[in-house]
Every structure is written in structure tokens, then in C-alpha cells.
Design a protein around this motif. Sequence first.
Motif, PDB file in Angstrom:
ATOM      1  N   LYS A   1       3.289  -2.731  -5.283  1.00  0.00           N
ATOM      2  CA  LYS A   1       2.676  -1.408  -5.263  1.00  0.00           C
ATOM      3  C   LYS A   1       1.160  -1.459  -5.234  1.00  0.00           C
ATOM      4  O   LYS A   1       0.498  -0.484  -4.875  1.00  0.00           O
ATOM      5  CB  LYS A   1       3.112  -0.616  -6.503  1.00  0.00           C
ATOM      6  N   VAL A   2       0.591  -2.570  -5.661  1.00  0.00           N
ATOM      7  CA  VAL A   2      -0.868  -2.696  -5.679  1.00  0.00           C
ATOM      8  C   VAL A   2      -1.309  -3.589  -4.528  1.00  0.00           C
ATOM      9  O   VAL A   2      -0.621  -4.531  -4.162  1.00  0.00           O
ATOM     10  CB  VAL A   2      -1.367  -3.264  -7.027  1.00  0.00           C
TER      11      VAL A   2
ATOM     12  N   ALA B   1      -6.639 -11.988  -7.870  1.00  0.00           N
ATOM     13  CA  ALA B   1      -6.528 -12.227  -6.420  1.00  0.00           C
ATOM     14  C   ALA B   1      -5.353 -13.130  -6.100  1.00  0.00           C
ATOM     15  O   ALA B   1      -4.652 -12.944  -5.094  1.00  0.00           O
ATOM     16  CB  ALA B   1      -7.832 -12.841  -5.895  1.00  0.00           C
ATOM     17  N   GLN B   2      -5.086 -14.105  -6.978  1.00  0.00           N
ATOM     18  CA  GLN B   2      -3.955 -15.014  -6.765  1.00  0.00           C
ATOM     19  C   GLN B   2      -2.624 -14.284  -6.946  1.00  0.00           C
ATOM     20  O   GLN B   2      -1.637 -14.613  -6.284  1.00  0.00           O
ATOM     21  CB  GLN B   2      -4.046 -16.199  -7.735  1.00  0.00           C
ATOM     22  N   ILE B   3      -2.584 -13.303  -7.832  1.00  0.00           N
ATOM     23  CA  ILE B   3      -1.368 -12.488  -7.983  1.00  0.00           C
ATOM     24  C   ILE B   3      -1.100 -11.700  -6.701  1.00  0.00           C
ATOM     25  O   ILE B   3       0.028 -11.631  -6.221  1.00  0.00           O
ATOM     26  CB  ILE B   3      -1.497 -11.532  -9.190  1.00  0.00           C
ATOM     27  N   ILE B   4      -2.151 -11.122  -6.133  1.00  0.00           N
ATOM     28  CA  ILE B   4      -1.996 -10.371  -4.881  1.00  0.00           C
ATOM     29  C   ILE B   4      -1.468 -11.275  -3.774  1.00  0.00           C
ATOM     30  O   ILE B   4      -0.632 -10.869  -2.960  1.00  0.00           O
ATOM     31  CB  ILE B   4      -3.344  -9.743  -4.457  1.00  0.00           C
ATOM     32  N   ASP B   5      -1.926 -12.525  -3.747  1.00  0.00           N
ATOM     33  CA  ASP B   5      -1.488 -13.476  -2.719  1.00  0.00           C
ATOM     34  C   ASP B   5      -0.169 -14.153  -3.067  1.00  0.00           C
ATOM     35  O   ASP B   5       0.288 -15.034  -2.350  1.00  0.00           O
ATOM     36  CB  ASP B   5      -2.562 -14.546  -2.494  1.00  0.00           C
ATOM     37  N   ARG B   6       0.420 -13.764  -4.201  1.00  0.00           N
ATOM     38  CA  ARG B   6       1.714 -14.270  -4.639  1.00  0.00           C
ATOM     39  C   ARG B   6       1.702 -15.770  -4.943  1.00  0.00           C
ATOM     40  O   ARG B   6       2.721 -16.458  -4.861  1.00  0.00           O
ATOM     41  CB  ARG B   6       2.798 -13.973  -3.585  1.00  0.00           C
TER      42      ARG B   6
ATOM     43  N   LEU C   1       4.642  -3.504 -10.829  1.00  0.00           N
ATOM     44  CA  LEU C   1       3.700  -3.173  -9.759  1.00  0.00           C
ATOM     45  C   LEU C   1       3.483  -4.316  -8.783  1.00  0.00           C
ATOM     46  O   LEU C   1       3.160  -4.090  -7.608  1.00  0.00           O
ATOM     47  CB  LEU C   1       2.351  -2.760 -10.361  1.00  0.00           C
ATOM     48  N   THR C   2       3.633  -5.551  -9.250  1.00  0.00           N
ATOM     49  CA  THR C   2       3.345  -6.707  -8.403  1.00  0.00           C
ATOM     50  C   THR C   2       4.608  -7.398  -7.882  1.00  0.00           C
ATOM     51  O   THR C   2       4.505  -8.411  -7.188  1.00  0.00           O
ATOM     52  CB  THR C   2       2.487  -7.731  -9.168  1.00  0.00           C
ATOM     53  N   SER C   3       5.770  -6.855  -8.204  1.00  0.00           N
ATOM     54  CA  SER C   3       7.011  -7.412  -7.657  1.00  0.00           C
ATOM     55  C   SER C   3       7.123  -7.023  -6.187  1.00  0.00           C
ATOM     56  O   SER C   3       6.712  -5.931  -5.787  1.00  0.00           O
ATOM     57  CB  SER C   3       8.222  -6.877  -8.419  1.00  0.00           C
TER      58      SER C   3
END
Length: 472
Positions: A2-3, A31-36, A66-68
Motif C-alpha cells: 500500500k505504500v 528504502a530496503q523495505i520498499i524494494d522488498r 501496508l508493506t505486504s
Amino acid sequence: MKVKSPLEVYKFLPQTNCGECGYDTCMSFAAQIIDRNVKPTDCPPLVENAKKDKKFEKKLKELIALTSPEIAEVIIGVGDNAVKIGGEDVLHRHELTYFNPTAFFFDVWDTMDEAQIDERCSRVVEYRKFYVGDFITLEGIAVRCTSNDPEKFRKAVKKVAEYGKPMILVALNPECMRAALEEVADQRPLIYAATEDNWREFLELALEFKVPVTLRSKDLNTLKSMAKTFKESGVSDIVLDPVTEPVGEGLKATFERVVQLRRTAILGEDKDVAYPIMITPIAAWLIDGDEVTKGYWETVIAATFIVKYADVMIFRNLEQYTVMPSVILRYNIYTDPRTPVQVEPGLREINNPGPDDPVFITTNFALTYYTVESDLTSNNIKGWLLVLDTEGLGVEVSVAGGQFTAAKVKDLIKETGVEEKVNHRYLIIPGLAARLQGAIEDETGWTVLVGPMDSGRIKGWLEKQWPPKSKE
């Protein structure tokens, strides 16, 4: 997910820059969370706070939600060979990237003798295609129950399990499926398939043996209903098969069902269908025609759905005219468009060169580099290959965009020490970089020779141009 921005993730983090996660700052970790590359639970202070305080526990759960990924991720197999399918976030690759490449499984069946099973399994296991610096392999083996005999199926599955590849077990008879699972459930196979007729028995099998399950129906409402029932019963590892029809109007209808499933899951946010999708190119073997025709249609089906949302496929044909175009297309579609594929810049020695051998230069765009390196190596050309950091861009683009410059060539020559390795000062540049000839000569003091446009023509070019005639 979602983010879309690290800033949206950052507000959930401790914001202490403690470094316990392995990154210097909380923003880097975000940023690493966004890039999985990492998960929220990889932040030790966040996890510890959640254990002590309900407020932080709620915060962690919210961040995880939100990050799944929008599409559930399902794992088939165990250990190093396990394959992840699904886990996607976008409808179109250019919006972000696709993460888990379509998994390819090739079939064997339980009425084959052991030698035939060994032959096909060995071809799957041993397949390796070198492409742009990577070895492409095949993910797994689908074992089909054509005998409708539980013991025959058990025996075949046990045999295939010896190869260590992830498996899909294909049987509509629950008794046959149970016999197979009693042998290999610990290998976490994907079972195929629960239908309107057998879904109760398959639900029990999925729960008992804790394995992922495929649900199969042409009717998307039925598919959704089954998925919802399985999830509410405690099965979270679900794959959807909307049934692959191989040609004509049937193929068109299949395409429409697949697109509708994925759009509903991502844009409609319907979590009841937010699961990986299975496509079966093997359905091409139901049409009339010889093996080549059927292999052709397998390739057509595979190509259509590699581009549009297939997360796992079952094939029959193991010939190169089916396998190679499919694996190459998959590689290209699942290359991250945000980051050009590139190699380390520097100096490469090709075929043990000596001090009198030519010096070439190319860019660090992986496709360009490996094409040039392969053409030099396969033609037994001895030489020194300078690899310029052009941020992963090809020759023509990097010359136009300013990543391939005379100053950078000068720096690369100094950094690599190639001047001490050769007895001459001749540099061969790609034909597409011809306009830099004068600037490079002025900057480096080397004599620049403009090579061919195509590295496949280097051998013929060298026969006429190397060694160069001395200027009088």
C-alpha cells in the motif's frame, strides 16, 4: 504494497538510526523495505517495542499489512531449491517491477517406466542456459497421475522426489493425492487441483499435510468462493487456476479471465482472489497436430501469460524451440526496469593476452559486455577488454547521454594499469562510439582505432587492421 515511498515507511520506524538492522539509517532501512530486500520484522528495536507495548505492536502489524505484497506469495518446495511464486504489487512492470519470475514445471506421469522418468527429470535438473551473465534454470517437475492408481502415483512421486526439485502433484482423485502426500509432504509440493467436485477432500489434505493447494475453475465466482472457503478454514497458501484453453476463442477467454483476476485483486483490492495464478501451456497437447505444432502452441501460450500475470506454469515439451524462447522472455520481463543489468567495470583478460595484443573498450551494460566478451572468446581472439562504467547503459545511449566520455576512458586506463601490460598505445573503440575518436586521442595520448559496429565482425576487422601500420 500500500505504500510506495520510503517516507511513508519511515514514520513507523524508531527513527534512532541505531544500525541494528544492518543499515546506517532508518531511512535506508525504509528504502530496503520498499524494494522488498528486508521485512519490518528485521528491525530489532521495532520488534522489541512491539513485545512490550500494545501501541507498538499495533504499529508493527499496521506496517506489515501496508508493506505486504498485493498478491500473496506462495512457496513451493523446501531449502535452497524452493521457489517463490506470486508476491506481486503492480499490474504493469514499468510501475515498479515484477518480483518473482514465473516458475516453470515440466511434467512426468506415473505410467512411465523408471528409465523414462529418469530421462525427463534429468533434462529438467540439468538444463542451464547462460544469458547476460546468469545461468537460467528450470524450477521443477509436475508429476501427473494418469493411472488413477494410488500406489503407482506414490511410487512415481517418490522417484521424482529423489531429484530434489520442487514438485507439483497433479491428481484429481483425493486417494491418489493422499498416497503421494504420505511420501513427500515434507517436500512441500503444490497439490493440483481442488475442483467443484473434490474441494472438500482437498481442503482436508491441505490442512492435514500443510501444503499449498491449487483451486481450479473456469467460473471466477466459483473460484473466488472456493478461495474464500479455503482461507477461512485456515489454508493461506492458495494458487488459482482459471483453466487454460489452448487456441482461438478459448485462449482469448482464458486471457480475459486471467486479466480480470489480477485486476480485481490489485485495483479492486479483493483479497479473496489475491493469489498466484497458474497457467498450463501443456493444454496445447489437447489440440490436433504433431509434436512440433503442439510445442509451438505451448510457446505461444507461455509467452502470452509470462507477460500477463502467470506465476507458475506446467509444460510438456522440453525441446529448445519451446524452452529457450520461454526462459529468455521470462528473464527479460522480470528484469528490474529501475536498474539496468550491469557488470563490474575494470579490465578483463581475454584468452590469456600478451603485451602485443589489442586493447578493446566496451560499456558495462551486461548485454553489451557479454556479447562482446563472447564474440572475442569464441573467435579465439587474444586481447585486453576495458569495461567502462556507463551506469549500465549501452554504447550508443551512453555516448549520447554523456556516460561514455573521453575523460572517463582516460581514468579507466589509469585505474586498470593497462598501460603497463601492453607494448603499444592503440585503443579499439566500438563503431557506435566513433565520434569520440578525436576526443579520446586528445585526452589519453593513445591512437584510437574505430572498430566495427557489431562485435561479431571483430575477427574479420582484425585480420585487416591488426597490427596497425605505423604512422610515418
